[in-house]
Motif scaffolding. Structure first.
Motif, PDB file in Angstrom:
ATOM      1  N   SER A  45       0.825  -1.203   0.000  1.00 38.46           N
ATOM      2  CA  SER A  45       0.000   0.000   0.000  1.00 38.46           C
ATOM      3  C   SER A  45       0.862   1.258   0.000  1.00 38.46           C
ATOM      4  CB  SER A  45      -0.930  -0.011   1.220  1.00 38.46           C
ATOM      5  OG  SER A  45      -1.704   1.156   1.273  1.00 38.46           O
ATOM      6  N   GLN A  46       1.908   1.273   0.816  1.00 28.92           N
ATOM      7  CA  GLN A  46       2.767   2.449   0.889  1.00 28.92           C
ATOM      8  C   GLN A  46       3.645   2.610  -0.343  1.00 28.92           C
ATOM      9  OE1 GLN A  46       4.832   2.093   4.650  1.00 28.92           O
ATOM     10  NE2 GLN A  46       3.043   2.769   5.828  1.00 28.92           N
ATOM     11  N   GLN A  47       3.826   1.526  -1.079  1.00 24.00           N
ATOM     12  CA  GLN A  47       4.535   1.606  -2.352  1.00 24.00           C
ATOM     13  C   GLN A  47       3.635   2.128  -3.466  1.00 24.00           C
ATOM     14  OE1 GLN A  47       7.925   1.769  -2.316  1.00 24.00           O
ATOM     15  NE2 GLN A  47       8.024   0.300  -4.001  1.00 24.00           N
ATOM     16  N   GLY A  48       2.342   2.274  -3.139  1.00 25.68           N
ATOM     17  CA  GLY A  48       1.400   2.769  -4.132  1.00 25.68           C
ATOM     18  C   GLY A  48       0.908   1.722  -5.103  1.00 25.68           C
ATOM     19  N   LEU A  49       1.074   0.449  -4.749  1.00 27.47           N
ATOM     20  CA  LEU A  49       0.620  -0.624  -5.631  1.00 27.47           C
ATOM     21  C   LEU A  49      -0.899  -0.725  -5.569  1.00 27.47           C
ATOM     22  CD1 LEU A  49       3.266  -3.370  -4.777  1.00 27.47           C
ATOM     23  CD2 LEU A  49       3.251  -1.801  -6.718  1.00 27.47           C
ATOM     24  N   PRO A  50      -1.564  -0.953  -6.693  1.00 34.57           N
ATOM     25  CA  PRO A  50      -3.031  -1.055  -6.690  1.00 34.57           C
ATOM     26  C   PRO A  50      -3.509  -2.280  -5.938  1.00 34.57           C
ATOM     27  CG  PRO A  50      -2.139  -1.608  -8.848  1.00 34.57           C
ATOM     28  CD  PRO A  50      -1.000  -1.071  -8.045  1.00 34.57           C
ATOM     29  N   ASN A  51      -4.793  -2.288  -5.609  1.00 34.88           N
ATOM     30  CA  ASN A  51      -5.365  -3.354  -4.796  1.00 34.88           C
ATOM     31  C   ASN A  51      -5.234  -4.722  -5.450  1.00 34.88           C
ATOM     32  OD1 ASN A  51      -6.962  -4.198  -2.412  1.00 34.88           O
ATOM     33  ND2 ASN A  51      -8.483  -4.733  -3.952  1.00 34.88           N
ATOM     34  N   TRP A  52      -5.346  -4.758  -6.795  1.00 39.89           N
ATOM     35  CA  TRP A  52      -5.277  -6.058  -7.461  1.00 39.89           C
ATOM     36  C   TRP A  52      -3.888  -6.685  -7.337  1.00 39.89           C
ATOM     37  CZ3 TRP A  52      -1.827  -6.683 -11.481  1.00 39.89           C
ATOM     38  CH2 TRP A  52      -1.366  -5.526 -12.134  1.00 39.89           C
ATOM     39  N   VAL A  53      -2.859  -5.839  -7.277  1.00 47.18           N
ATOM     40  CA  VAL A  53      -1.507  -6.364  -7.068  1.00 47.18           C
ATOM     41  C   VAL A  53      -1.383  -6.945  -5.658  1.00 47.18           C
ATOM     42  CG1 VAL A  53       0.947  -5.775  -6.934  1.00 47.18           C
ATOM     43  CG2 VAL A  53      -0.490  -4.773  -8.730  1.00 47.18           C
ATOM     44  N   GLN A  54      -1.967  -6.249  -4.682  1.00 43.28           N
ATOM     45  CA  GLN A  54      -1.943  -6.760  -3.312  1.00 43.28           C
ATOM     46  C   GLN A  54      -2.656  -8.106  -3.223  1.00 43.28           C
ATOM     47  OE1 GLN A  54      -3.030  -3.859  -0.268  1.00 43.28           O
ATOM     48  NE2 GLN A  54      -2.607  -2.182  -1.684  1.00 43.28           N
ATOM     49  N   GLN A  55      -3.755  -8.260  -3.939  1.00 39.32           N
ATOM     50  CA  GLN A  55      -4.480  -9.529  -3.926  1.00 39.32           C
ATOM     51  C   GLN A  55      -3.657 -10.641  -4.553  1.00 39.32           C
ATOM     52  OE1 GLN A  55      -8.239  -8.603  -5.797  1.00 39.32           O
ATOM     53  NE2 GLN A  55      -9.207  -8.167  -3.840  1.00 39.32           N
ATOM     54  N   ILE A  56      -2.941 -10.312  -5.631  1.00 36.65           N
ATOM     55  CA  ILE A  56      -2.076 -11.313  -6.265  1.00 36.65           C
ATOM     56  C   ILE A  56      -0.967 -11.742  -5.308  1.00 36.65           C
ATOM     57  CG2 ILE A  56      -0.338 -11.640  -8.076  1.00 36.65           C
ATOM     58  CD1 ILE A  56      -2.096  -9.995  -9.931  1.00 36.65           C
ATOM     59  N   VAL A  57      -0.369 -10.762  -4.627  1.00 38.65           N
ATOM     60  CA  VAL A  57       0.700 -11.072  -3.674  1.00 38.65           C
ATOM     61  C   VAL A  57       0.167 -11.934  -2.536  1.00 38.65           C
ATOM     62  CG1 VAL A  57       2.301 -10.087  -1.995  1.00 38.65           C
ATOM     63  CG2 VAL A  57       2.040  -9.022  -4.237  1.00 38.65           C
ATOM     64  N   THR A  58      -1.016 -11.580  -1.994  1.00 36.28           N
ATOM     65  CA  THR A  58      -1.611 -12.367  -0.913  1.00 36.28           C
ATOM     66  C   THR A  58      -1.917 -13.783  -1.373  1.00 36.28           C
ATOM     67  OG1 THR A  58      -2.604 -10.364   0.017  1.00 36.28           O
ATOM     68  CG2 THR A  58      -3.491 -12.470   0.755  1.00 36.28           C
ATOM     69  N   GLY A  59      -2.468 -13.922  -2.583  1.00 32.15           N
ATOM     70  CA  GLY A  59      -2.745 -15.258  -3.121  1.00 32.15           C
ATOM     71  C   GLY A  59      -1.476 -16.074  -3.283  1.00 32.15           C
ATOM     72  N   ALA A  60      -0.413 -15.414  -3.759  1.00 35.21           N
ATOM     73  CA  ALA A  60       0.866 -16.115  -3.921  1.00 35.21           C
ATOM     74  C   ALA A  60       1.401 -16.583  -2.569  1.00 35.21           C
ATOM     75  CB  ALA A  60       1.879 -15.199  -4.604  1.00 35.21           C
ATOM     76  N   ILE A  61       1.200 -15.760  -1.532  1.00 32.29           N
ATOM     77  CA  ILE A  61       1.652 -16.143  -0.187  1.00 32.29           C
ATOM     78  C   ILE A  61       0.897 -17.382   0.295  1.00 32.29           C
ATOM     79  CG2 ILE A  61       1.693 -15.431   2.235  1.00 32.29           C
ATOM     80  CD1 ILE A  61       2.123 -12.581   1.238  1.00 32.29           C
ATOM     81  N   ILE A  62      -0.405 -17.424   0.040  1.00 30.44           N
ATOM     82  CA  ILE A  62      -1.202 -18.573   0.478  1.00 30.44           C
ATOM     83  C   ILE A  62      -0.744 -19.840  -0.242  1.00 30.44           C
ATOM     84  CG2 ILE A  62      -3.534 -19.557   0.468  1.00 30.44           C
ATOM     85  CD1 ILE A  62      -4.569 -16.681   0.849  1.00 30.44           C
ATOM     86  N   VAL A  63      -0.518 -19.739  -1.571  1.00 34.25           N
ATOM     87  CA  VAL A  63      -0.021 -20.901  -2.317  1.00 34.25           C
ATOM     88  C   VAL A  63       1.345 -21.326  -1.778  1.00 34.25           C
ATOM     89  CG1 VAL A  63       0.763 -21.701  -4.583  1.00 34.25           C
ATOM     90  CG2 VAL A  63      -1.328 -20.336  -4.391  1.00 34.25           C
ATOM     91  N   PHE A  64       2.202 -20.338  -1.511  1.00 35.92           N
ATOM     92  CA  PHE A  64       3.520 -20.650  -0.960  1.00 35.92           C
ATOM     93  C   PHE A  64       3.401 -21.341   0.395  1.00 35.92           C
ATOM     94  CE2 PHE A  64       6.835 -19.232   2.036  1.00 35.92           C
ATOM     95  CZ  PHE A  64       7.943 -19.834   1.459  1.00 35.92           C
ATOM     96  N   ALA A  65       2.465 -20.873   1.222  1.00 34.06           N
ATOM     97  CA  ALA A  65       2.286 -21.466   2.545  1.00 34.06           C
ATOM     98  C   ALA A  65       1.873 -22.928   2.442  1.00 34.06           C
ATOM     99  CB  ALA A  65       1.242 -20.681   3.343  1.00 34.06           C
TER     100      ALA A  65
END
Length: 333
Positions: A304-324
């Motif tokens: 968020s502080q990097q100014g990334l849009p919400n859809w990028v944050q969702q992709i990152v969160t999804g990638a974290i879940i798959v990684f987990a």
């Protein structure tokens, strides 16, 4: 002589592998937390480690962390709870409904108790359904996730409920200079809950029973563990802790919102798995869960502080879940 040396060499390699795996299980998440913080610190700059920003990350971690403490106990026992986000939403609605009738300090305490009781009741329902229907927890809690969310929308007439301002709104409010205990009271409550859950898992009969059931339910039953009673109890506790997370959400929003915390259960489960828990049961720790929740919060706030849009944050969160999940699978191998 050569054979003995070869055997010693294999034993030495086996010990190193075991040591490495133990380190990854017990300390790897802390290393990961440090690396994530360093990466975002380098991208954002010194302000990322400013006291105000650190407090913001701590407050963001609290909501996931409180719910994840209950999820840790459930996952240790070999179960799972997908209704966490819905219980959080129901908790905010119940709190607002109580406060509408009585907005005093006593009324706020009653509202908090009512919300926790509602969450505990939902958790108990999960436990009863899992034990009596003998259906896998994933399916049962998938159904109750929709059921509880529908109940929250029904109680609120599918709208946000305004409520009077009380001390509940100060749970996650930034401590002012000369007031409070340096940090919001919600953070201190979370630390106290973490200590209580860690003590329960490590030093009580109930905690040992949870690990036993998660490791081998059949063996635990043969050893005299009351499986059904223990499962109902752990789901009830998880529901109550999810309701407490709902109180933290209410503190931020100041309204009862039946649509809030949509998908929160995924963040909660990911925090537990990243922290060393296993979807197969029998493993999990409070320290790891807190670190996992902190990783999730740092990534979300950092993006968020990097100014990334919400859809990028969702992709990152999804990638974290798959990684987990992949990490859990690798641990099992």
């Amino acid at each position: 002589m050569d054979r003995a040396l070869a055997v010693d060499g294999r034993l030495g390699r086996a010990r190193r592998v075991v040591t490495a795996r133990r380190f990854l299980d017990e300390r790897g998440v802390l290393v990961g937390l440090a690396l994530v913080a360093i990466v975002f610190g380098a991208l954002i700059g010194p302000r990322f480690f400013a006291a105000a920003n650190l407090e913001l990350m701590a407050r963001q971690t609290v909501i996931v962390c409180v719910a994840a403490l209950g999820m840790t106990m459930v996952i240790v026992s070999g179960g799972i709870d997908l209704s966490v986000g819905s219980i959080v939403a129901l908790s905010t609605v119940v709190t607002a409904l109580f406060l509408r009738h009585d907005g005093s300090a006593t009324g706020a305490a009653v509202a908090a108790l009512g919300a926790v009781a509602a969450g505990a009741l939902c958790g108990a329902m999960n436990g009863v359904l899992v034990t009596q229907l003998r259906v896998v927890p994933f399916i049962v809690t998938l159904g109750t996730m929709l059921l509880v969310r529908g109940a929250a929308k029904g109680l609120s007439d599918e709208r946000r409920l305004e409520a009077p301002i009380t001390w509940l709104n100060d749970l996650l409010r930034t401590a002012q200079a000369g007031r409070g205990l340096l940090l919001p009271s919600g953070i201190w409550i979370t630390l106290a809950l973490a200590i209580a859950v860690a003590f329960t898992l490590q030093y009580t009969r109930f905690g040992r029973h949870l690990f036993a059931i998660g490791s081998s339910e059949r063996t635990a039953r043969l050893c005299g563990v009351r499986i059904n009673r223990t499962k109902i109890a752990v789901y009830t506790i998880a529901g109550a802790l999810a309701a407490l997370a709902g109180l933290m959400v209410f503190s931020k929003l100041s309204v009862g919102d039946p649509t809030v915390a949509n998908g929160l259960e995924l963040d909660v489960i990911a925090a537990v798995i990243i922290g060393g828990g296993s979807l197969l049961g029998g493993k999990g720790s409070v320290v790891g869960t807190i670190a996992g929740a902190a990783i999730m919060a740092i990534i979300q706030i950092g993006c968020s502080q990097q100014g990334l849009p919400n859809w990028v944050q969702q992709i990152v969160t999804g990638a974290i879940i798959v990684f987990a999940v992949a990490l859990d699978r690798w641990r099992q191998k």
